[in-house]
Motif scaffolding. Structure first.
Motif, mmCIF file in Angstrom:
data_model
loop_
_atom_site.group_PDB
_atom_site.id
_atom_site.type_symbol
_atom_site.label_atom_id
_atom_site.label_comp_id
_atom_site.label_asym_id
_atom_site.label_seq_id
_atom_site.Cartn_x
_atom_site.Cartn_y
_atom_site.Cartn_z
ATOM 1 N N ILE A 95 0.851 -1.187 0.000
ATOM 2 C CA ILE A 95 0.000 0.000 0.000
ATOM 3 C C ILE A 95 0.888 1.238 0.000
ATOM 4 C CG2 ILE A 95 -1.769 1.307 1.242
ATOM 5 C CD1 ILE A 95 -2.715 -1.297 2.485
ATOM 6 N N ASN A 96 0.601 2.182 -0.890
ATOM 7 C CA ASN A 96 1.396 3.399 -0.989
ATOM 8 C C ASN A 96 0.529 4.646 -1.065
ATOM 9 O OD1 ASN A 96 3.484 1.306 -1.990
ATOM 10 N ND2 ASN A 96 4.685 3.181 -1.892
ATOM 11 N N HIS A 97 1.028 5.710 -0.460
ATOM 12 C CA HIS A 97 0.477 7.055 -0.641
ATOM 13 C C HIS A 97 1.275 7.684 -1.783
ATOM 14 C CE1 HIS A 97 0.315 11.450 1.047
ATOM 15 N NE2 HIS A 97 -0.489 11.301 0.005
ATOM 16 N N VAL A 98 0.579 8.086 -2.836
ATOM 17 C CA VAL A 98 1.221 8.596 -4.051
ATOM 18 C C VAL A 98 0.823 10.043 -4.294
ATOM 19 C CG1 VAL A 98 1.383 8.340 -6.562
ATOM 20 C CG2 VAL A 98 1.292 6.304 -5.103
ATOM 21 N N ILE A 99 1.790 10.863 -4.674
ATOM 22 C CA ILE A 99 1.517 12.247 -5.080
ATOM 23 C C ILE A 99 2.058 12.452 -6.490
ATOM 24 C CG2 ILE A 99 1.977 14.693 -4.696
ATOM 25 C CD1 ILE A 99 2.108 14.206 -1.762
ATOM 26 N N LEU A 100 1.214 12.989 -7.337
ATOM 27 C CA LEU A 100 1.560 13.292 -8.723
ATOM 28 C C LEU A 100 1.292 14.773 -8.926
ATOM 29 C CD1 LEU A 100 2.354 11.803 -11.382
ATOM 30 C CD2 LEU A 100 -0.085 11.568 -11.845
ATOM 31 N N ARG A 101 2.278 15.539 -9.384
ATOM 32 C CA ARG A 101 2.065 16.975 -9.510
ATOM 33 C C ARG A 101 2.468 17.493 -10.883
ATOM 34 N NH1 ARG A 101 6.643 19.654 -5.489
ATOM 35 N NH2 ARG A 101 8.455 18.545 -6.287
ATOM 36 N N GLY A 102 1.895 18.638 -11.240
ATOM 37 C CA GLY A 102 2.165 19.242 -12.531
ATOM 38 C C GLY A 102 3.576 19.781 -12.635
ATOM 39 N N VAL A 103 4.150 19.748 -13.832
ATOM 40 C CA VAL A 103 5.488 20.278 -14.044
ATOM 41 C C VAL A 103 5.486 21.766 -13.716
ATOM 42 C CG1 VAL A 103 5.091 20.759 -16.513
ATOM 43 C CG2 VAL A 103 7.428 20.360 -15.677
ATOM 44 N N HIS A 109 5.827 17.212 -21.596
ATOM 45 C CA HIS A 109 5.495 16.686 -20.272
ATOM 46 C C HIS A 109 4.408 17.523 -19.600
ATOM 47 C CE1 HIS A 109 8.859 13.898 -20.384
ATOM 48 N NE2 HIS A 109 9.654 14.890 -20.726
ATOM 49 N N LEU A 110 3.612 16.864 -18.801
ATOM 50 C CA LEU A 110 2.613 17.537 -17.985
ATOM 51 C C LEU A 110 2.930 17.356 -16.505
ATOM 52 C CD1 LEU A 110 -0.110 19.021 -17.634
ATOM 53 C CD2 LEU A 110 -1.228 16.770 -17.723
ATOM 54 N N PHE A 111 3.427 16.170 -16.144
ATOM 55 C CA PHE A 111 3.727 15.885 -14.745
ATOM 56 C C PHE A 111 5.209 16.070 -14.454
ATOM 57 C CE2 PHE A 111 -0.080 13.192 -15.506
ATOM 58 C CZ PHE A 111 -0.932 13.879 -14.656
ATOM 59 N N GLN A 112 5.511 16.499 -13.243
ATOM 60 C CA GLN A 112 6.886 16.808 -12.848
ATOM 61 C C GLN A 112 7.625 15.565 -12.383
ATOM 62 O OE1 GLN A 112 7.424 20.360 -10.555
ATOM 63 N NE2 GLN A 112 9.049 19.448 -9.326
ATOM 64 N N GLU A 113 8.712 15.244 -13.075
ATOM 65 C CA GLU A 113 9.588 14.152 -12.696
ATOM 66 C C GLU A 113 8.782 12.867 -12.433
ATOM 67 O OE1 GLU A 113 11.400 15.927 -9.303
ATOM 68 O OE2 GLU A 113 12.854 17.039 -10.498
ATOM 69 N N ARG A 114 9.297 12.027 -11.563
ATOM 70 C CA ARG A 114 8.561 10.826 -11.182
ATOM 71 C C ARG A 114 7.551 11.174 -10.092
ATOM 72 N NH1 ARG A 114 12.002 5.785 -9.599
ATOM 73 N NH2 ARG A 114 13.107 7.245 -8.263
ATOM 74 N N TYR A 115 6.510 10.399 -10.025
ATOM 75 C CA TYR A 115 5.567 10.576 -8.929
ATOM 76 C C TYR A 115 6.285 10.348 -7.597
ATOM 77 C CZ TYR A 115 5.555 5.453 -8.737
ATOM 78 O OH TYR A 115 5.945 4.141 -8.622
ATOM 79 N N LYS A 116 5.793 10.965 -6.542
ATOM 80 C CA LYS A 116 6.328 10.756 -5.201
ATOM 81 C C LYS A 116 5.492 9.672 -4.510
ATOM 82 C CE LYS A 116 8.983 14.343 -5.883
ATOM 83 N NZ LYS A 116 10.433 14.169 -6.182
ATOM 84 N N SER A 117 6.129 8.884 -3.676
ATOM 85 C CA SER A 117 5.373 7.851 -2.974
ATOM 86 C C SER A 117 6.007 7.547 -1.630
ATOM 87 C CB SER A 117 5.287 6.572 -3.814
ATOM 88 O OG SER A 117 6.555 5.941 -3.898
#
Length: 256
Positions: A13-21, A98-106
């Protein structure tokens, strides 16, 4: 330099954050929010990615997910979601890149107590951001799935079972907490709200979205950036709302 390996959860189970570039807005209107949700639904199908989704919250420039992966890795799940949404978004707004910044954070979730904490933290994100006064007013989260006991999309049973009953679960969601989870880097407090800043941008440039702004010619773009900075919008806020890097904005402002 090789990428640092992600920490794996023993519970998967992971908490994931995906953000815009450049922290730019990635959801312009209700249609964008709904499209992202539809993509989550599409890949939750057991024939595609077969993951369990326990919570989500879509903010204007980033996404929170609380999910459990099973037969498909977290990296592969996020890759498929990102690619599908970016292709759709770029087509809709006639943009490329690109739309999202780098890799997602988790971050891994290793026990049931922290699972509850992340569950509440994600649903209180709009409250902490000041865009709702009470939990549940914000439309783009899984709060309503728990409030309505609807398991047709969100897998509510795993977390609901951590509480004695429905009332205890909802009370927990409404109890304010200062317990922090993984979060985006703080970018400070802006002098004016994003809503007011976007109104200024639209009035001065006729650009309705970051994609419109990014299609401007270089000279006109830089002229607008100077005018917008003089209007009281900070460089960081301009970067978030236009998708132009802070370095490019500073260069435009400093031109003679």
């Amino acid at each position: 330099m090789p990428r640092k390996a992600r920490k794996k959860s023993n519970l998967c189970i992971n908490h994931v954050i995906l953000r815009g570039v450049n922290q730019q807005i990635i959801f312009e209107d209700e249609y964008d929010y709904q499209q992202f949700i539809d993509i989550l639904r599409y890949y939750k199908d057991e024939k595609k990615c077969s993951f369990n989704l326990y919570a989500y919250c879509l903010m204007d420039n980033h996404v929170h997910l609380l999910l459990e992966y099973t037969t498909v890795s977290l990296d592969e799940i996020m890759k498929r979601i990102e690619i599908k949404f970016v292709r759709w978004y770029n087509k809709r707004y006639r943009r490329i890149g690109h739309l999202f910044q780098e890799r997602y954070k988790s971050e891994p979730v290793e026990d049931m107590e922290y699972l509850k904490i992340v569950f509440r933290y994600i649903h209180q994100n709009p409250l902490n951001a000041g865009i709702e006064k009470v939990p549940g007013a914000y439309p783009w989260s899984s709060y309503h799935d728990y409030a309505n006991q609807d398991d047709s999309f969100i897998d509510i049973k795993r977390i609901s079972d951590l509480f004695q009953n429905y009332e205890e679960c909802m009370t927990y969601l409404h109890t304010l907490s200062d317990k922090m989870c993984m979060e985006l880097q703080s970018f400070g407090i802006y002098g004016i709200s994003d809503e007011d800043a976007m109104e200024i941008i639209q009035k001065k440039t006729d650009c309705k979205s970051p994609a419109d702004f990014q299609r401007l010619g270089l000279l006109k773009r830089n002229q607008y950036l100077k005018e917008l900075k003089d209007s009281g919008i900070s460089v960081r806020q301009l970067s978030r709302l236009t998708g132009i890097s802070r370095g490019a904005i500073n260069a435009a402002i400093n031109q003679s």
